[in-house]
Design an enzyme around this catalytic site. Structure first.
Site, PDB file in Angstrom:
ATOM      1  N   HIS A  42       3.592  37.281  18.089  1.00 11.94           N
ATOM      2  CA  HIS A  42       3.262  35.880  17.859  1.00 11.94           C
ATOM      3  C   HIS A  42       4.379  34.978  18.376  1.00 11.94           C
ATOM      4  O   HIS A  42       5.542  35.200  18.081  1.00 11.94           O
ATOM      5  CB  HIS A  42       3.058  35.666  16.356  1.00 11.94           C
ATOM      6  CG  HIS A  42       2.519  34.328  16.003  1.00 11.94           C
ATOM      7  ND1 HIS A  42       3.321  33.258  15.697  1.00 11.94           N
ATOM      8  CD2 HIS A  42       1.243  33.881  15.896  1.00 11.94           C
ATOM      9  CE1 HIS A  42       2.574  32.206  15.412  1.00 11.94           C
ATOM     10  NE2 HIS A  42       1.307  32.556  15.521  1.00 11.94           N
ATOM     11  N   ASP A  63      -1.900  20.709  23.898  1.00  8.39           N
ATOM     12  CA  ASP A  63      -1.703  22.023  23.283  1.00  8.39           C
ATOM     13  C   ASP A  63      -2.894  22.256  22.367  1.00  8.39           C
ATOM     14  O   ASP A  63      -3.036  21.574  21.348  1.00  8.39           O
ATOM     15  CB  ASP A  63      -0.393  22.046  22.492  1.00  8.39           C
ATOM     16  CG  ASP A  63      -0.112  23.422  21.883  1.00  8.39           C
ATOM     17  OD1 ASP A  63      -0.865  24.375  22.176  1.00  8.39           O
ATOM     18  OD2 ASP A  63       0.853  23.541  21.106  1.00  8.39           O
ATOM     19  N   MET A  64      -3.738  23.197  22.716  1.00  7.01           N
ATOM     20  CA  MET A  64      -4.986  23.372  21.978  1.00  7.01           C
ATOM     21  C   MET A  64      -5.391  24.827  21.892  1.00  7.01           C
ATOM     22  O   MET A  64      -5.142  25.624  22.799  1.00  7.01           O
ATOM     23  CB  MET A  64      -6.112  22.596  22.662  1.00  7.01           C
ATOM     24  CG  MET A  64      -6.269  22.903  24.138  1.00  7.01           C
ATOM     25  SD  MET A  64      -7.704  22.153  24.899  1.00  7.01           S
ATOM     26  CE  MET A  64      -8.931  23.440  24.646  1.00  7.01           C
ATOM     27  N   ALA A  65      -5.999  25.163  20.756  1.00 11.33           N
ATOM     28  CA  ALA A  65      -6.668  26.450  20.653  1.00 11.33           C
ATOM     29  C   ALA A  65      -7.978  26.343  21.428  1.00 11.33           C
ATOM     30  O   ALA A  65      -8.513  25.249  21.615  1.00 11.33           O
ATOM     31  CB  ALA A  65      -6.943  26.788  19.190  1.00 11.33           C
ATOM     32  N   LYS A  78     -17.969  26.087  26.321  1.00 10.25           N
ATOM     33  CA  LYS A  78     -16.772  25.683  27.066  1.00 10.25           C
ATOM     34  C   LYS A  78     -15.522  26.357  26.498  1.00 10.25           C
ATOM     35  O   LYS A  78     -14.722  26.942  27.233  1.00 10.25           O
ATOM     36  CB  LYS A  78     -16.639  24.163  27.044  1.00 10.25           C
ATOM     37  CG  LYS A  78     -17.781  23.447  27.755  1.00 10.25           C
ATOM     38  CD  LYS A  78     -17.641  21.939  27.697  1.00 10.25           C
ATOM     39  CE  LYS A  78     -18.818  21.267  28.397  1.00 10.25           C
ATOM     40  NZ  LYS A  78     -18.713  19.793  28.356  1.00 10.25           N
ATOM     41  N   GLY A 132      -0.575  14.671  22.822  1.00 13.63           N
ATOM     42  CA  GLY A 132       0.798  14.945  22.431  1.00 13.63           C
ATOM     43  C   GLY A 132       1.570  13.745  21.941  1.00 13.63           C
ATOM     44  O   GLY A 132       2.711  13.881  21.464  1.00 13.63           O
TER      45      GLY A 132
END
Length: 357
Positions: free
Chosen positions: A125, A183-185, A234, A316
């Site tokens: 991680h 920054d994204m899951a 998507k 951000g």
């Protein structure tokens, strides 16, 4: 001593919190260099307001180090594969150490060839992907970072988890005090948000976040066994691409082969990362690029807003404001997180510093 059962979040001086996390890690046998890198990454996540990936993870990390799943003194190896590419073997060490080394290598490669790409295998991680892309953008590179993680996401049209939340981040240098950072899951929500926040606070989750063991929507965080892909097909497609670049290209393995963080503490996660750096100066003058990005931002900010919005925000920007504010006022931690930090600190003979607010 401040009582730990308060219902009010408290603030901690950033450097003191980093020192505490680093000291706990070192007391658990983690080599100083890696302990400091992990501590810096975890605290920065909290400072950016991403508490699901911050110091609340320390307890799980320590169980992994103590159990043997995480290597406290890894021999991380870098192998250059070509003029602009490299492979990093993390030796089952902390993901923060391996990914930061990989981004540094990617920047070195980019300085030589314009673009540097690095795959990482045998890692664990690594916290927030933005930690690495902003490391690059602070040094006038366009940064890209992604990682696969264990299966927590149902594929589009499926009822059983298969993909990881597989986050991806981009950071762009600007002429402002902060970069543009996406920054994204690739899922609707990071599973850590449910594990580290909703379950511990025993709060309901939105029905569109997750499904139960029968593949049905649930608002109970304790029943959630998988989350949904972002934007249906998507996010599902993006999750596959992250798995390919992070897991297959690096030979680390895809999400279904990745070990858990919160279980099997004697086993490494063995996941993969992929990072890239683009040297702006190779393509054009860096200051001109940043000025034009600034003009682009001005155009965005000038767009008329609809009801309920005061201004157009950049990806951000809110996190950057949080970072600046918490650097000054202290890192805000939830009561449940404070309690667990005191507990893990007590286990390793390290006192949590007193709150500053």
């Amino acid at each position: 001593m401040v009582q730990s059962d308060t219902n009010t979040p408290r603030r901690f001086e950033p450097d003191q919190l980093r020192e505490f996390v680093g000291a706990v890690l070192q007391s658990g046998g983690v080599v100083k260099e890696h302990a400091e890198q992990v501590a810096h990454g975890l605290v920065r996540a909290d400072m950016r307001g991403v508490d699901s990936h911050g110091v609340s993870r320390l307890e799980a990390y320590m169980k992994k180090f103590e159990g043997g799943g995480f290597n406290p003194d890894p021999d991380i190896q870098t192998h250059r594969l070509g003029s602009g590419s490299a492979l990093v073997d993390a030796d089952d060490g902390p993901g923060q150490s391996a990914a930061l080394l990989a981004m540094t290598e990617a920047m070195d490669l980019a300085e030589e060839t314009g673009v540097g790409t690095v795959a990482v295998r045998n890692s664990n991680h690594f916290g927030t992907a933005a930690y690495y892309t902003e490391y690059a953008s602070d040094r006038n590179y366009l940064g890209i970072a992604m990682t696969n993680v264990g299966s927590d996401v149902i594929p589009f049209g499926g009822a059983t988890r298969f993909l990881g939340t597989n986050p991806i981040s981009f950071s762009v240098p600007t002429d402002r005090s902060f970069p543009i950072t996406l920054d994204m899951a690739t899922s609707v929500v990071a599973m850590g948000k449910i594990q580290e926040v909703s379950r511990r606070e025993d709060t309901e989750i939105p029905p569109e976040w997750a499904v139960n063991e029968h593949g049905e929507p649930t608002t109970d965080p304790h029943e959630a066994v998988a989350v949904r892909p972002l934007g249906g097909p998507k996010g599902y497609g993006l999750g596959i691409m992250v798995d390919v670049l992070s897991g297959v290209l690096s030979s680390a393995g895809t999400s279904p082969t990745v070990g858990p963080l919160y279980d099997d503490f004697d086993k490494p996660m063995r996941l993969g990362h992929f990072v890239a750096a683009i040297d702006i100066e190779t393509f054009r003058d860096t200051e001109t690029f940043k000025r034009e990005i600034g003009e682009y931002i001005d155009q965005l900010k000038a767009i008329e807003t609809r009801d309920g919005f005061d201004e157009i925000r950049l990806p951000g920007e809110i996190e950057a404001e949080q970072l600046a504010q918490q650097e000054e006022a202290g890192v805000e931690l939830r009561p449940s997180t404070i309690e667990r930090l005191r507990s893990v600190g007590g286990t390793y003979g390290v006192d949590l510093p007193e709150p500053v607010g």
